[in-house]
Design a protein around this motif. Structure first.
Motif, PDB file in Angstrom:
ATOM      1  N   THR A 436     -33.603 -47.783 -23.059  1.00  0.00           N
ATOM      2  CA  THR A 436     -33.287 -47.421 -24.558  1.00  0.00           C
ATOM      3  C   THR A 436     -34.324 -46.632 -25.195  1.00  0.00           C
ATOM      4  O   THR A 436     -34.285 -46.546 -26.237  1.00  0.00           O
ATOM      5  CB  THR A 436     -33.286 -48.786 -25.214  1.00  0.00           C
ATOM      6  N   ARG A 437     -35.231 -46.081 -24.253  1.00  0.00           N
ATOM      7  CA  ARG A 437     -36.422 -45.210 -24.749  1.00  0.00           C
ATOM      8  C   ARG A 437     -35.964 -44.000 -25.100  1.00  0.00           C
ATOM      9  O   ARG A 437     -36.655 -43.302 -25.909  1.00  0.00           O
ATOM     10  CB  ARG A 437     -37.438 -45.100 -23.736  1.00  0.00           C
ATOM     11  N   LEU A 438     -34.843 -43.065 -24.793  1.00  0.00           N
ATOM     12  CA  LEU A 438     -34.434 -41.804 -25.014  1.00  0.00           C
ATOM     13  C   LEU A 438     -33.557 -41.535 -26.275  1.00  0.00           C
ATOM     14  O   LEU A 438     -32.512 -42.428 -26.062  1.00  0.00           O
ATOM     15  CB  LEU A 438     -34.212 -41.099 -23.670  1.00  0.00           C
ATOM     16  N   ALA A 439     -33.624 -40.496 -26.641  1.00  0.00           N
ATOM     17  CA  ALA A 439     -32.775 -40.146 -27.677  1.00  0.00           C
ATOM     18  C   ALA A 439     -31.532 -39.380 -26.684  1.00  0.00           C
ATOM     19  O   ALA A 439     -31.451 -39.302 -25.701  1.00  0.00           O
ATOM     20  CB  ALA A 439     -33.251 -39.112 -28.660  1.00  0.00           C
ATOM     21  N   ARG A 440     -30.451 -39.036 -27.587  1.00  0.00           N
ATOM     22  CA  ARG A 440     -29.060 -38.451 -26.886  1.00  0.00           C
ATOM     23  C   ARG A 440     -29.489 -37.122 -26.146  1.00  0.00           C
ATOM     24  O   ARG A 440     -28.905 -36.806 -25.325  1.00  0.00           O
ATOM     25  CB  ARG A 440     -28.040 -38.277 -27.951  1.00  0.00           C
ATOM     26  N   SER A 441     -30.486 -36.562 -26.943  1.00  0.00           N
ATOM     27  CA  SER A 441     -31.113 -35.081 -26.356  1.00  0.00           C
ATOM     28  C   SER A 441     -32.487 -35.044 -26.296  1.00  0.00           C
ATOM     29  O   SER A 441     -33.333 -35.436 -27.201  1.00  0.00           O
ATOM     30  CB  SER A 441     -30.565 -33.871 -27.227  1.00  0.00           C
ATOM     31  N   VAL A 442     -33.174 -34.369 -24.984  1.00  0.00           N
ATOM     32  CA  VAL A 442     -34.467 -34.795 -24.751  1.00  0.00           C
ATOM     33  C   VAL A 442     -34.921 -33.144 -24.105  1.00  0.00           C
ATOM     34  O   VAL A 442     -34.348 -32.553 -23.528  1.00  0.00           O
ATOM     35  CB  VAL A 442     -34.845 -35.677 -23.524  1.00  0.00           C
ATOM     36  N   ASP A 443     -36.193 -33.047 -24.695  1.00  0.00           N
ATOM     37  CA  ASP A 443     -36.974 -31.979 -24.181  1.00  0.00           C
ATOM     38  C   ASP A 443     -38.006 -32.373 -23.326  1.00  0.00           C
ATOM     39  O   ASP A 443     -38.563 -33.275 -23.439  1.00  0.00           O
ATOM     40  CB  ASP A 443     -37.529 -31.076 -25.296  1.00  0.00           C
ATOM     41  N   VAL A 444     -38.028 -31.383 -22.254  1.00  0.00           N
ATOM     42  CA  VAL A 444     -39.068 -32.017 -21.175  1.00  0.00           C
ATOM     43  C   VAL A 444     -39.935 -30.860 -21.025  1.00  0.00           C
ATOM     44  O   VAL A 444     -39.693 -29.771 -20.853  1.00  0.00           O
ATOM     45  CB  VAL A 444     -38.414 -32.141 -19.791  1.00  0.00           C
ATOM     46  N   VAL A 445     -41.428 -30.983 -21.520  1.00  0.00           N
ATOM     47  CA  VAL A 445     -42.362 -30.246 -21.112  1.00  0.00           C
ATOM     48  C   VAL A 445     -43.205 -30.330 -20.019  1.00  0.00           C
ATOM     49  O   VAL A 445     -43.934 -31.518 -20.064  1.00  0.00           O
ATOM     50  CB  VAL A 445     -43.323 -30.272 -22.521  1.00  0.00           C
ATOM     51  N   ILE A 446     -43.135 -29.524 -19.085  1.00  0.00           N
ATOM     52  CA  ILE A 446     -44.015 -29.981 -17.948  1.00  0.00           C
ATOM     53  C   ILE A 446     -44.971 -28.738 -17.425  1.00  0.00           C
ATOM     54  O   ILE A 446     -44.444 -27.540 -17.456  1.00  0.00           O
ATOM     55  CB  ILE A 446     -42.798 -30.021 -16.753  1.00  0.00           C
ATOM     56  N   ASP A 447     -46.274 -28.748 -17.625  1.00  0.00           N
ATOM     57  CA  ASP A 447     -47.082 -27.948 -17.163  1.00  0.00           C
ATOM     58  C   ASP A 447     -46.925 -26.763 -17.799  1.00  0.00           C
ATOM     59  O   ASP A 447     -47.279 -25.515 -17.554  1.00  0.00           O
ATOM     60  CB  ASP A 447     -47.240 -27.541 -15.497  1.00  0.00           C
ATOM     61  N   GLY A 448     -46.737 -27.063 -19.224  1.00  0.00           N
ATOM     62  CA  GLY A 448     -46.673 -26.037 -20.220  1.00  0.00           C
ATOM     63  C   GLY A 448     -45.343 -25.206 -20.301  1.00  0.00           C
ATOM     64  O   GLY A 448     -44.773 -24.509 -21.217  1.00  0.00           O
ATOM     65  N   SER A 449     -44.178 -25.370 -19.366  1.00  0.00           N
ATOM     66  CA  SER A 449     -42.928 -25.084 -19.261  1.00  0.00           C
ATOM     67  C   SER A 449     -42.138 -25.895 -20.102  1.00  0.00           C
ATOM     68  O   SER A 449     -42.214 -27.178 -19.822  1.00  0.00           O
ATOM     69  CB  SER A 449     -42.235 -24.774 -17.932  1.00  0.00           C
ATOM     70  N   THR A 450     -40.973 -25.520 -20.860  1.00  0.00           N
ATOM     71  CA  THR A 450     -40.345 -26.355 -21.794  1.00  0.00           C
ATOM     72  C   THR A 450     -38.872 -26.319 -21.047  1.00  0.00           C
ATOM     73  O   THR A 450     -38.221 -25.093 -21.027  1.00  0.00           O
ATOM     74  CB  THR A 450     -40.220 -26.043 -23.193  1.00  0.00           C
ATOM     75  N   VAL A 451     -38.389 -27.395 -20.625  1.00  0.00           N
ATOM     76  CA  VAL A 451     -36.854 -27.538 -20.376  1.00  0.00           C
ATOM     77  C   VAL A 451     -36.010 -27.889 -21.493  1.00  0.00           C
ATOM     78  O   VAL A 451     -36.184 -29.320 -21.795  1.00  0.00           O
ATOM     79  CB  VAL A 451     -36.806 -28.007 -18.862  1.00  0.00           C
ATOM     80  N   ALA A 452     -35.569 -27.364 -22.220  1.00  0.00           N
ATOM     81  CA  ALA A 452     -34.922 -28.029 -23.584  1.00  0.00           C
ATOM     82  C   ALA A 452     -33.522 -28.848 -23.437  1.00  0.00           C
ATOM     83  O   ALA A 452     -32.890 -28.209 -22.684  1.00  0.00           O
ATOM     84  CB  ALA A 452     -35.048 -26.774 -24.667  1.00  0.00           C
ATOM     85  N   GLY A 453     -33.430 -29.652 -24.572  1.00  0.00           N
ATOM     86  CA  GLY A 453     -32.135 -30.027 -24.694  1.00  0.00           C
ATOM     87  C   GLY A 453     -31.369 -30.611 -23.592  1.00  0.00           C
ATOM     88  O   GLY A 453     -30.167 -30.460 -23.308  1.00  0.00           O
ATOM     89  N   ARG A 454     -32.078 -31.427 -22.697  1.00  0.00           N
ATOM     90  CA  ARG A 454     -31.405 -32.009 -21.602  1.00  0.00           C
ATOM     91  C   ARG A 454     -30.360 -33.456 -22.179  1.00  0.00           C
ATOM     92  O   ARG A 454     -31.055 -34.308 -22.920  1.00  0.00           O
ATOM     93  CB  ARG A 454     -32.211 -32.658 -20.795  1.00  0.00           C
ATOM     94  N   LYS A 455     -29.123 -33.343 -21.827  1.00  0.00           N
ATOM     95  CA  LYS A 455     -28.317 -34.298 -22.399  1.00  0.00           C
ATOM     96  C   LYS A 455     -28.498 -35.623 -21.862  1.00  0.00           C
ATOM     97  O   LYS A 455     -28.276 -35.814 -20.532  1.00  0.00           O
ATOM     98  CB  LYS A 455     -26.710 -33.876 -22.359  1.00  0.00           C
ATOM     99  N   VAL A 456     -28.591 -36.983 -22.521  1.00  0.00           N
ATOM    100  CA  VAL A 456     -28.921 -38.143 -22.055  1.00  0.00           C
ATOM    101  C   VAL A 456     -27.269 -38.617 -22.065  1.00  0.00           C
ATOM    102  O   VAL A 456     -26.376 -38.603 -22.795  1.00  0.00           O
ATOM    103  CB  VAL A 456     -29.426 -38.926 -22.830  1.00  0.00           C
ATOM    104  N   MET A 457     -26.881 -39.390 -20.815  1.00  0.00           N
ATOM    105  CA  MET A 457     -25.368 -39.948 -20.750  1.00  0.00           C
ATOM    106  C   MET A 457     -25.160 -40.882 -22.001  1.00  0.00           C
ATOM    107  O   MET A 457     -26.117 -41.500 -22.360  1.00  0.00           O
ATOM    108  CB  MET A 457     -25.333 -40.263 -19.280  1.00  0.00           C
ATOM    109  N   ALA A 458     -24.074 -41.179 -21.888  1.00  0.00           N
ATOM    110  CA  ALA A 458     -23.553 -42.321 -22.796  1.00  0.00           C
ATOM    111  C   ALA A 458     -24.023 -43.611 -22.669  1.00  0.00           C
ATOM    112  O   ALA A 458     -24.227 -44.424 -23.437  1.00  0.00           O
ATOM    113  CB  ALA A 458     -22.128 -42.174 -23.022  1.00  0.00           C
ATOM    114  N   ASP A 459     -24.290 -43.720 -21.398  1.00  0.00           N
ATOM    115  CA  ASP A 459     -24.782 -45.148 -20.930  1.00  0.00           C
ATOM    116  C   ASP A 459     -26.365 -45.172 -21.049  1.00  0.00           C
ATOM    117  O   ASP A 459     -27.032 -46.377 -20.402  1.00  0.00           O
ATOM    118  CB  ASP A 459     -24.333 -45.413 -19.491  1.00  0.00           C
TER     119      ASP A 459
END
Length: 673
Positions: A436-459
């Motif tokens: 339950t910690r994540l929203a429906r869409s998540v940005d990942v910032v890794i070593d300064g690179s941003t991977v935006a808008g990763r969709k969290v599954m309905a479950d």
């Protein structure tokens, strides 16, 4: 009855202490005593009676599968009977009665086996629902061997009830701890700790190796066996152990920290080099690769992982093995961490009552709280992809093996995860369904690179694999591509023996008779010592009998040279080190005459790149290393050239004239490593 068992447990603990050898005489490479030691003679009449009992039990076990074929639920319990047969049979066959009192033990084990046999024939298995001391067994994936484990089941246990807490207990050093001895202990001794409302799992650990290599796999196979019949709460599992078991507990605590609700290592050792200098008074002269390979199991190198598990360590105030926890205190402090440290006042190599009470209170409190499988923050360090997971972080690729690889990952906000890495080229973030910690869409910032808008599954689940390209990270479909080092395919040679393996023997004629004689000698050594030290019998097939299924299901260990071994001949041209009838050519690093040299090594099998091929080697530590468990680390890296004109010793299979690691693409490195 309960008090009598506790008294017996204390007596067994003292016996374990008496079985510690590890004196300075064990530092003499040329004067190595046998481990396990030779057995003692037992009276002929006793031997005859036991052999008759084993033979009769063997005949009964042979007919049982036919009788139970219509009842698979009972048929799967055959190991719970057959393990008693193995214990007595091996004691007879390999002269592993270590005192004459074990004749009585053997008779008891045959009695229990026959009692269980009759119960299965009657259609029930009362030990499945029994409380108190229960002995069971499973068939190992590694070599098909029967391996025992013991349970202490609380009186509160009810089949089909709620999932229960489980505590691992790792045993101390016991050079005479055959299956016979282990089963006797597990039938009569409760052990040092018996928490209420908890299962205690006593693992055999493949004898006396500190739960390393196949001994480590044993712990997880035993747990899986328990979980087939008892509901275990995955968030209320603890690891505990003392002496050699404390050493095992340190490495389970640090290398698998994300799995446990709590950990309680006592005494033992936590690294190799300083322990052998202090405790063993040994002068160390390691090779460059051996020093790197210490990092496989050295808990001091992985102390940052204590961030992920509540830990209470114990040492007796005047115990030489206090060194282990002291070293961990220093290593943790260097990471900005600390853990609870209980010291038994005036105690040598044992627990005192007050310390046991304090340790139990700490563990009980942690177990009530339970493990958080998805914490907001994870810290992780590893030196090998053999150990590549911590909570919701999995490392898929390293910049360089045996150098520290670090990840710090945090759910900074419900829609943002921040990750920093060192020496990591591939990474997967894996969140299970229901978190339950994540929203429906998540940005990942890794070593300064941003991977935006990763969709969290309905479950609520999310799996995101990332790969570094230069300084930039990108999302990828596959965590690893091509022939690269990855979990379970990263070496060194010893890594092949964490999983199913098959010895492949030659049927042809070697190009050089001396190599054939050396390879056969090493093969015989490997089979004998796998049985002695890892309590199984290596599976063996001739090269002409190997099938596609063998290559699919096993790491294959080929013995001989490309002229004598047909399987090796098929593979030879596809390996990075070329071995002909005249030379062993190690790229640009060197060339050695085949008449006087042999090749050992490990590589992804070109005929099945999901499995290993190993050349002319079993596990790489030898007789000298059995004498102190801290020595039981890999002694050779990914490949080595052996001068066979120099005889094998208690440390090496001949003179190692060159050796090294392949790079992360399984290619030869250009420089020494």
């Amino acid at each position: 009855m309960f008090s009598r068992l506790l008294s017996l447990a204390a007596a067994m603990s003292l016996l374990t202490l008496a079985l510690h050898a590890d004196g300075v005489a064990d530092n003499l490479v040329d004067q190595v005593r046998r481990v396990p030691p030779p057995g003692v003679a037992i009276p002929k009449q006793d031997r005859d009676d036991l052999e008759k009992g084993v033979a009769a039990l063997s005949r009964e076990l042979a007919t049982l599968p036919v009788e139970l074929k219509s009842n698979p639920d009972l048929l799967r319990l055959l190991p719970d009977v057959a393990i008693f047969h193995k214990a007595v049979d091996w004691a007879l066959r390999y002269d592993e009665f270590f005192n004459t009192n074990q004749v009585k033990t053997a008779r008891e084990l045959l009695r229990v086996a026959n009692e269980r046999l009759g119960q299965l024939r009657d259609g029930h298995a009362p030990w499945l629902t029994a409380t108190g001391l229960v002995v069971r067994a499973y068939v190992s994936k590694i070599d098909g061997s029967l391996q025992p484990y013991g349970l202490v089941v609380p009186a509160s246990y009810r089949p089909g009830g709620k999932p229960m807490r489980l505590d691992f207990w790792f045993h101390g050093r016991g050079e005479t701890l055959s299956e016979l001895d282990f089963l006797a202990q597990r039938l009569h001794s409760l052990g040092d700790f018996t928490p209420s409302d908890a299962i205690v799992l006593h693992t055999y650990g493949r004898y006396c190796n500190g739960q390393r290599f196949a001994g480590e796999v044993d712990a997880f196979e035993a747990l899986a066996a328990v979980e087939r019949d008892i509901a275990v709460d995955p968030n209320r599992i603890a690891v505990r152990g003392f002496s050699l078991g404390g050493a095992a507990c340190w490495h389970f605590t640090t290398l698998h920290a994300g799995m446990w609700a709590a950990a309680a290592p006592g005494a033992g050792f936590s690294e190799t080099a300083d322990f052998l200098k202090v405790f063993q008074q040994e002068t160390l002269q390691p090779t460059r690769w051996e020093q790197k390979l210490w990092r496989l199991y050295d808990s001091t190198e992985h102390s940052a992982n204590l961030f992920n598990v509540p830990t209470v360590a114990y040492s007796g105030e005047i115990d030489h093995q206090k060194q282990a926890a002291d070293m961990m205190v220093q290593a943790a402090a260097a990471e900005g961490l600390s853990f609870k440290y209980v010291i038994g006042k005036g105690m040598a190599h044992r627990y005192d009552a007050a310390s046991k009470q304090e340790i139990s209170a700490f563990i009980d409190e942690a177990m009530v709280k339970g493990r958080d499988p998805v914490p907001a923050k994870v810290r992780f360090v590893t030196h090998s992809l053999r150990y590549n997971e911590m909570k919701w972080v999995r490392i898929d690729g390293l910049g360089e093996h045996w150098e520290p690889a670090r990840v710090e990952a945090e759910i900074a906000e419900a829609n943002r995860i921040v990750v920093t890495t060192t020496n990591v080229t591939g990474l997967t973030l894996q969140f299970p369904a229901g978190q339950t910690r994540l929203a429906r869409s998540v940005d990942v910032v890794i070593d300064g690179s941003t991977v935006a808008g990763r969709k969290v599954m309905a479950d609520g689940s999310l799996t995101l694999s990332l790969r570094r390209n230069g300084s930039k990270w990108n999302a990828v479909e596959s965590p690893a591509a091509g022939r690269v080092k990855r979990h379970g395919l990263q070496g060194p040679i010893d890594d092949a023996f964490y999983d199913s393996f098959l010895f492949v023997t030659p049927t042809g004629t070697a190009a050089n008779p001396a190599v054939a004689a050396w390879a056969d000698s090493e093969l015989q050594h490997a089979m004998v010592h796998w049985r002695r030290e890892f309590r199984g019998e290596a599976r063996v097939k001739r090269d002409v009998d190997i099938t596609a299924e063998d290559l699919r299901d096993n790491n294959v260990v080929v013995w001989g040279d490309p002229s004598s071994n047909r399987l090796l001949k098929r593979l030879a041209s596809k390996l990075p080190i070329q071995w002909s009838g005249k030379t062993i050519k190690v790229g640009q690093l060197g060339s050695y005459p085949s008449a006087t040299h042999a090749l050992v090594g490990i590589y992804p099998n070109p005929l099945n790149p999901d499995r290993y091929v190993v050349l002319n080697s079993s596990f790489t530590f030898r007789e000298y290393d059995y004498l102190n468990n801290a020595r039981q680390t890999p002694k050779l890296p990914d490949w080595a050239v052996i001068d066979i004109t120099q005889p094998a010793t208690s440390r090496f299979p001949g003179k190692v004239v060159d050796a090294g690691f392949f790079d992360e693409q399984w290619k030869l490195k250009k420089a020494a490593n």
